[in-house]
Write an enzyme that holds these catalytic residues in place. Structure first.
Site, PDB file in Angstrom:
ATOM      1  N   SER A 226      -4.347   4.314  -7.259  1.00  0.00           N
ATOM      2  CA  SER A 226      -4.319   3.457  -5.991  1.00  0.00           C
ATOM      3  C   SER A 226      -3.815   2.095  -6.283  1.00  0.00           C
ATOM      4  O   SER A 226      -3.074   1.843  -7.392  1.00  0.00           O
ATOM      5  CB  SER A 226      -5.400   3.543  -5.147  1.00  0.00           C
ATOM      6  OG  SER A 226      -5.458   3.315  -4.308  1.00  0.00           O
ATOM      7  N   ASN A 227      -3.921   1.301  -5.315  1.00  0.00           N
ATOM      8  CA  ASN A 227      -3.492  -0.160  -5.408  1.00  0.00           C
ATOM      9  C   ASN A 227      -4.524  -1.092  -4.798  1.00  0.00           C
ATOM     10  O   ASN A 227      -5.450  -0.605  -4.178  1.00  0.00           O
ATOM     11  CB  ASN A 227      -2.055  -0.392  -4.967  1.00  0.00           C
ATOM     12  CG  ASN A 227      -1.930   0.206  -3.684  1.00  0.00           C
ATOM     13  OD1 ASN A 227      -2.472  -0.256  -2.526  1.00  0.00           O
ATOM     14  ND2 ASN A 227      -1.044   1.295  -3.158  1.00  0.00           N
ATOM     15  N   TYR A 228      -4.081  -2.189  -4.665  1.00  0.00           N
ATOM     16  CA  TYR A 228      -5.164  -3.225  -4.187  1.00  0.00           C
ATOM     17  C   TYR A 228      -4.893  -3.436  -2.719  1.00  0.00           C
ATOM     18  O   TYR A 228      -5.782  -4.241  -2.122  1.00  0.00           O
ATOM     19  CB  TYR A 228      -4.872  -4.686  -4.789  1.00  0.00           C
ATOM     20  CG  TYR A 228      -5.236  -4.763  -6.319  1.00  0.00           C
ATOM     21  CD1 TYR A 228      -6.425  -4.677  -6.641  1.00  0.00           C
ATOM     22  CD2 TYR A 228      -4.235  -4.994  -7.232  1.00  0.00           C
ATOM     23  CE1 TYR A 228      -6.954  -4.815  -8.072  1.00  0.00           C
ATOM     24  CE2 TYR A 228      -4.467  -5.006  -8.696  1.00  0.00           C
ATOM     25  CZ  TYR A 228      -5.937  -4.873  -9.144  1.00  0.00           C
ATOM     26  OH  TYR A 228      -6.147  -4.885 -10.163  1.00  0.00           O
ATOM     27  N   SER A 229      -4.146  -2.581  -2.046  1.00  0.00           N
ATOM     28  CA  SER A 229      -4.260  -2.866  -0.393  1.00  0.00           C
ATOM     29  C   SER A 229      -5.609  -2.669   0.296  1.00  0.00           C
ATOM     30  O   SER A 229      -6.236  -1.725  -0.107  1.00  0.00           O
ATOM     31  CB  SER A 229      -2.998  -1.869  -0.100  1.00  0.00           C
ATOM     32  OG  SER A 229      -3.049  -2.022   1.576  1.00  0.00           O
ATOM     33  N   ALA A 293       0.688   0.660   1.668  1.00  0.00           N
ATOM     34  CA  ALA A 293       1.323   0.297   0.487  1.00  0.00           C
ATOM     35  C   ALA A 293       1.052   1.938  -0.209  1.00  0.00           C
ATOM     36  O   ALA A 293      -0.006   2.287  -0.781  1.00  0.00           O
ATOM     37  CB  ALA A 293       0.171  -0.449  -0.340  1.00  0.00           C
TER      38      ALA A 293
END
Ligand code: CTP
Length: 427
Positions: A226-229, A293
């Site tokens: 995943s990502n930090y969004s 994102a």
């Protein structure tokens, strides 16, 4: 997936209202206005003049509004650093400003642009499109005097809605014009103003789809990529569009945010789920805004259970996810707008312009990512908006709510003014 009911009839729900109270006898009725607004689901903050405190208690207003009340523009000595410009942040926060009662003195200050207390300073910081309702209340002769009438005319010419006082018994014992309308009537006037303000937006009644947040791409039964969004920017856009009267569908990956009022929220997890959900909205939406994102890749073959650490090294094969926004942009019909973000860790607008073209977008927001003031997780953002004619608007560091407002202002202009782009119609 979770659906949320839309309450389109209650325009006050979720709105941020400031009540400005000046020093007339009718001020004693203002806690009732606050109560009625709170019961309708609005958030209320109160700014009162020194004179008003002679007629209504600050404690009563703080209790019914469940917020501290504001009097001076100067913060108390124990206030944290961010509160020094609260006359500006409050003006940004507000969806409408109601001044009731407005005395002759406050009308004069407002019309002259004086700002020696919170009420009058807030009046100057509100953005022009937000409704300002002013309810003069005073003795009949004072109200009809040339000076008061001139000040009312100035304020009306500036776009304020000045509502004439009722006739009846006045504090002096005389009968005549000058009474503040009853709290129920003030709330009804505010509802009307909010309805008609929303109706003036080109986005009113249009279908707006917003993607937000990160996606999760399964590696196995307990792990994902995943990502930090945080989803904050997409949620701010959805909130702002709903306030302008759009019918908003928010397709979001996993986030810890409350659903904005009057927004239909569809929760998804992976890019493929987001893609399938978005696809079902492609034909019916007027504006598609890709603020999510989305993970560009997903593991080819995720395991169902938990992978065991048997080998010193493992290889994970990733395959490309569909580009949701590009798919919308490349198949959109006339009367549909595609809006995207370009999150970049490098300065320079080149990549954003390339994405605008490659995905056939009408507008792209170049979003510089620095993890402190701009990009994922934080509450502020620095955007540069580029439309498909190449018109570039650099925005300063703004709260994500304010940045969302600017983005929607730009989308509204695209709807109406840009040659070659049809005004939106329901498709
Ligand atoms: N986007 C999308 N679906 C994807 C990837 C991106 O809808 N699979 C959308 C995003 O919501 C954003 C825009 O496309 O509005 C650009 O996303 P960004 O991550 O900046 O760029 P990418 O197109 O993924 O390109 P790159 O990662 O190479 O910078």
């Amino acid at each position: 997936m979770r659906h949320q009911t839309i309450h389109r009839d209650n325009v006050l729900r979720g709105k941020n209202i400031i009540i400005g109270i000046s020093g007339g006898i009718a001020a004693y009725k203002t806690p009732q206005i606050v109560r009625l607004l709170k019961k309708s689901g609005a958030k209320v903050r109160v700014a009162l003049t020194d004179g008003a405190t002679r007629f209504v208690s600050e404690l009563a207003l703080a209790t019914v509004s469940e917020e501290r009340v504001y009097r001076s523009i100067f913060p108390p000595a124990d206030t944290s650093g961010t509160d020094y410009t609260r006359h500006i942040s409050l003006g940004e926060w507000a969806d409408a400003f109601v001044i009731a009662p407005a005395t002759a003195n406050t009308l004069a200050k407002l019309s002259a642009g004086l700002c020696d207390d919170m009420l009058t300073a807030l009046f100057l910081t509100l953005r022009p499109r937000k409704p300002v309702l002013i309810f003069p209340a005073m003795d009949g002769q004072m109200f009809l005097s040339a000076s008061v009438q001139r000040n009312i005319a100035t304020l009306t010419a500036q776009g304020c809605r000045v509502i004439n006082p009722d006739s009846g018994e006045l504090a002096s014992g005389l009968c005549g014009v000058g009474r503040m309308p009853e709290p129920e009537s003030i709330v009804a006037s505010l509802q009307n103003a909010l309805h008609s303000t929303a109706a003036t937006s080109p986005l009113y009644g249009k279908s707006v789809v917003v993607t937000a947040g990160p996606t999760r791409e399964k590696i196995d039964g307990v792990r994902f990529i995943s990502n930090y969004s945080s989803g904050k920017m997409g949620f701010a856009i959805a909130r702002a569009a709903a306030k302008r009267g759009a019918m908003v569908t928010l397709i979001t990956g996993p986030v810890h945010l409350e659903t904005p009022p009057e927004v239909t929220r569809l929760d998804v997890e992976s890019a493929l789920e987001m893609h399938d959900t978005a696809l079902s909205c492609f034909k019916s939406c007027n504006v598609f805004i890709g603020a999510a994102a989305v993970s560009d890749y997903r593991p080819l073959d995720p395991s169902e259970g938990k992978m065991k650490k048997e080998n010193p090294e493992i290889e994970l094969t990733l395959v490309r996810n569909p580009d949701i926004l590009a798919e919308f942009g490349l198949q959109k019909a006339s009367g549909q707008l595609a809006v995207g973000f370009a999150l970049e860790t490098q300065t320079g607008l080149g990549n954003a312009r390339k994405k605008l073209k490659a995905k056939n977008l009408d507008l792209i927001a170049f979003n510089f990512f620095d993890r402190k003031t701009s990009g994922f997780e934080v509450d502020t953002n620095i955007l540069t908006l580029i439309d498909k004619e190449g018109v570039t608007t650099e925005l300063p560091l703004l709260s994500k709510d304010a940045a969302a407002g600017q983005l929607l202002d730009c989308i509204e202009k695209l709807c109406v003014y840009t040659p070659g782009i049809n005004p939106l119609k329901n498709v």
